[in-house]
Motif scaffolding. Structure first.
Motif, PDB file in Angstrom:
ATOM      1  N   SER A  36       0.824  -1.218   0.000  1.00  0.00           N
ATOM      2  CA  SER A  36       0.000   0.000   0.000  1.00  0.00           C
ATOM      3  C   SER A  36       0.851   1.258   0.000  1.00  0.00           C
ATOM      4  O   SER A  36       0.532   2.237  -0.675  1.00  0.00           O
ATOM      5  CB  SER A  36      -0.933   0.017   1.204  1.00  0.00           C
ATOM      6  OG  SER A  36      -1.892  -1.001   1.089  1.00  0.00           O
ATOM      7  N   ALA A  37       1.929   1.245   0.782  1.00  0.00           N
ATOM      8  CA  ALA A  37       2.814   2.405   0.826  1.00  0.00           C
ATOM      9  C   ALA A  37       3.565   2.566  -0.496  1.00  0.00           C
ATOM     10  O   ALA A  37       3.713   3.677  -1.011  1.00  0.00           O
ATOM     11  CB  ALA A  37       3.789   2.274   1.989  1.00  0.00           C
ATOM     12  N   PHE A  38       4.038   1.452  -1.059  1.00  0.00           N
ATOM     13  CA  PHE A  38       4.756   1.497  -2.336  1.00  0.00           C
ATOM     14  C   PHE A  38       3.877   2.108  -3.428  1.00  0.00           C
ATOM     15  O   PHE A  38       4.348   2.902  -4.243  1.00  0.00           O
ATOM     16  CB  PHE A  38       5.211   0.091  -2.729  1.00  0.00           C
ATOM     17  CG  PHE A  38       6.166   0.059  -3.894  1.00  0.00           C
ATOM     18  CD1 PHE A  38       7.533   0.096  -3.681  1.00  0.00           C
ATOM     19  CD2 PHE A  38       5.695  -0.033  -5.198  1.00  0.00           C
ATOM     20  CE1 PHE A  38       8.428   0.051  -4.758  1.00  0.00           C
ATOM     21  CE2 PHE A  38       6.566  -0.077  -6.274  1.00  0.00           C
ATOM     22  CZ  PHE A  38       7.941  -0.033  -6.054  1.00  0.00           C
ATOM     23  N   LYS A  39       2.588   1.750  -3.433  1.00  0.00           N
ATOM     24  CA  LYS A  39       1.652   2.266  -4.441  1.00  0.00           C
ATOM     25  C   LYS A  39       1.515   3.783  -4.382  1.00  0.00           C
ATOM     26  O   LYS A  39       1.135   4.408  -5.377  1.00  0.00           O
ATOM     27  CB  LYS A  39       0.271   1.624  -4.273  1.00  0.00           C
ATOM     28  CG  LYS A  39       0.217   0.188  -4.708  1.00  0.00           C
ATOM     29  CD  LYS A  39      -1.185  -0.365  -4.480  1.00  0.00           C
ATOM     30  CE  LYS A  39      -1.274  -1.846  -4.644  1.00  0.00           C
ATOM     31  NZ  LYS A  39      -2.620  -2.353  -4.337  1.00  0.00           N
ATOM     32  N   LYS A  40       1.813   4.402  -3.235  1.00  0.00           N
ATOM     33  CA  LYS A  40       1.761   5.863  -3.126  1.00  0.00           C
ATOM     34  C   LYS A  40       2.890   6.517  -3.921  1.00  0.00           C
ATOM     35  O   LYS A  40       2.817   7.677  -4.280  1.00  0.00           O
ATOM     36  CB  LYS A  40       1.861   6.319  -1.664  1.00  0.00           C
ATOM     37  CG  LYS A  40       0.737   5.829  -0.777  1.00  0.00           C
ATOM     38  CD  LYS A  40      -0.531   6.591  -1.031  1.00  0.00           C
ATOM     39  CE  LYS A  40      -1.601   6.176  -0.036  1.00  0.00           C
ATOM     40  NZ  LYS A  40      -2.875   6.826  -0.302  1.00  0.00           N
ATOM     41  N   LEU A  41       3.940   5.733  -4.195  1.00  0.00           N
ATOM     42  CA  LEU A  41       5.088   6.250  -4.937  1.00  0.00           C
ATOM     43  C   LEU A  41       5.073   5.849  -6.405  1.00  0.00           C
ATOM     44  O   LEU A  41       5.610   6.552  -7.253  1.00  0.00           O
ATOM     45  CB  LEU A  41       6.390   5.748  -4.301  1.00  0.00           C
ATOM     46  CG  LEU A  41       6.599   6.080  -2.829  1.00  0.00           C
ATOM     47  CD1 LEU A  41       7.904   5.475  -2.332  1.00  0.00           C
ATOM     48  CD2 LEU A  41       6.577   7.581  -2.589  1.00  0.00           C
ATOM     49  N   GLY A  42       4.474   4.694  -6.702  1.00  0.00           N
ATOM     50  CA  GLY A  42       4.436   4.206  -8.070  1.00  0.00           C
ATOM     51  C   GLY A  42       3.775   2.847  -8.150  1.00  0.00           C
ATOM     52  O   GLY A  42       3.401   2.260  -7.139  1.00  0.00           O
ATOM     53  N   SER A  43       3.673   2.338  -9.351  1.00  0.00           N
ATOM     54  CA  SER A  43       3.038   1.049  -9.599  1.00  0.00           C
ATOM     55  C   SER A  43       3.878  -0.101  -9.041  1.00  0.00           C
ATOM     56  O   SER A  43       5.111  -0.076  -9.105  1.00  0.00           O
ATOM     57  CB  SER A  43       2.862   0.864 -11.107  1.00  0.00           C
ATOM     58  OG  SER A  43       2.504  -0.459 -11.415  1.00  0.00           O
ATOM     59  N   LEU A  44       3.199  -1.121  -8.524  1.00  0.00           N
ATOM     60  CA  LEU A  44       3.891  -2.316  -8.050  1.00  0.00           C
ATOM     61  C   LEU A  44       4.699  -2.961  -9.174  1.00  0.00           C
ATOM     62  O   LEU A  44       5.713  -3.623  -8.923  1.00  0.00           O
ATOM     63  CB  LEU A  44       2.901  -3.333  -7.468  1.00  0.00           C
ATOM     64  CG  LEU A  44       2.180  -2.941  -6.184  1.00  0.00           C
ATOM     65  CD1 LEU A  44       1.241  -4.071  -5.758  1.00  0.00           C
ATOM     66  CD2 LEU A  44       3.142  -2.602  -5.071  1.00  0.00           C
ATOM     67  N   ASP A  45       4.264  -2.760 -10.425  1.00  0.00           N
ATOM     68  CA  ASP A  45       4.968  -3.325 -11.579  1.00  0.00           C
ATOM     69  C   ASP A  45       6.405  -2.820 -11.675  1.00  0.00           C
ATOM     70  O   ASP A  45       7.265  -3.495 -12.243  1.00  0.00           O
ATOM     71  CB  ASP A  45       4.240  -2.994 -12.885  1.00  0.00           C
ATOM     72  CG  ASP A  45       2.893  -3.687 -13.003  1.00  0.00           C
ATOM     73  OD1 ASP A  45       2.687  -4.703 -12.305  1.00  0.00           O
ATOM     74  OD2 ASP A  45       2.048  -3.205 -13.772  1.00  0.00           O
ATOM     75  N   LEU A  46       6.682  -1.630 -11.131  1.00  0.00           N
ATOM     76  CA  LEU A  46       8.036  -1.081 -11.164  1.00  0.00           C
ATOM     77  C   LEU A  46       8.999  -1.927 -10.326  1.00  0.00           C
ATOM     78  O   LEU A  46      10.147  -2.101 -10.693  1.00  0.00           O
ATOM     79  CB  LEU A  46       8.049   0.360 -10.660  1.00  0.00           C
ATOM     80  CG  LEU A  46       7.311   1.384 -11.518  1.00  0.00           C
ATOM     81  CD1 LEU A  46       7.257   2.734 -10.815  1.00  0.00           C
ATOM     82  CD2 LEU A  46       7.991   1.515 -12.864  1.00  0.00           C
ATOM     83  N   GLY A  47       8.528  -2.418  -9.193  1.00  0.00           N
ATOM     84  CA  GLY A  47       9.348  -3.264  -8.324  1.00  0.00           C
ATOM     85  C   GLY A  47      10.369  -2.516  -7.497  1.00  0.00           C
ATOM     86  O   GLY A  47      10.538  -2.794  -6.323  1.00  0.00           O
ATOM     87  N   VAL A  48      11.063  -1.562  -8.094  1.00  0.00           N
ATOM     88  CA  VAL A  48      12.088  -0.779  -7.415  1.00  0.00           C
ATOM     89  C   VAL A  48      11.948   0.685  -7.846  1.00  0.00           C
ATOM     90  O   VAL A  48      11.792   0.958  -9.036  1.00  0.00           O
ATOM     91  CB  VAL A  48      13.511  -1.277  -7.781  1.00  0.00           C
ATOM     92  CG1 VAL A  48      14.583  -0.423  -7.102  1.00  0.00           C
ATOM     93  CG2 VAL A  48      13.684  -2.736  -7.424  1.00  0.00           C
ATOM     94  N   ILE A  49      12.003   1.594  -6.860  1.00  0.00           N
ATOM     95  CA  ILE A  49      11.904   3.027  -7.155  1.00  0.00           C
ATOM     96  C   ILE A  49      13.039   3.746  -6.411  1.00  0.00           C
ATOM     97  O   ILE A  49      13.191   3.568  -5.197  1.00  0.00           O
ATOM     98  CB  ILE A  49      10.557   3.601  -6.669  1.00  0.00           C
ATOM     99  CG1 ILE A  49       9.385   2.942  -7.393  1.00  0.00           C
ATOM    100  CG2 ILE A  49      10.523   5.121  -6.866  1.00  0.00           C
ATOM    101  CD1 ILE A  49       8.022   3.349  -6.845  1.00  0.00           C
TER     102      ILE A  49
END
Length: 123
Positions: free
Chosen positions: A104-117
């Motif tokens: 949920s927190a990762f989704k605030k930064l970008g798509s889960l498809d990215l995997g790494v941000i």
């Protein structure tokens, strides 16, 4: 009449407080990833829907109560999106500046498809 001084703080405890304040003002850079949240090294069970994170073993230290347990950190992506999360776990494979986020927190930064941000974060 006798006057007594107030208790003094030892130089070691002042140094510890000073280091924490300096650390709180600085930011770290690294990568954000995400993981399946559960029972964390801080001793509490959390879920993927909560705004929580894990930090590197180096930052968390040893033992069941890591030095960052319960701290709130703000994580910002290069695109300017940010999320504030509570530290609840240790990420053994993370570098010192990396943050492993709940989905949920990762989704605030970008798509889960990215995997790494790429991110920066601070207390």
């Amino acid at each position: 009449m006798q006057v007594s001084a107030a208790p003094t703080t030892t130089s070691a405890s002042l140094k510890a407080r000073s280091n924490h304040k300096l650390e709180a003002r600085s930011s770290k850079s690294g990568d954000a990833t995400y993981y399946s949240v559960g029972l964390g090294s801080c001793g509490h069970t959390n879920s993927d829907s909560e705004m929580v994170a894990a930090l590197s073993s180096k930052l968390m230290g040893s033992g069941s109560k890591g030095s960052y347990c319960g701290e709130s950190i703000t994580v910002e992506s290069e695109s300017g999106k940010s999320v504030t999360v509570k530290v609840v776990d240790t990420c053994p494979s993370c570098g010192e500046g990396d943050v492993d986020l709940s989905p949920s927190a990762f989704k605030k930064l970008g798509s889960l498809d990215l995997g790494v941000i790429p991110i920066t974060w601070s207390l």
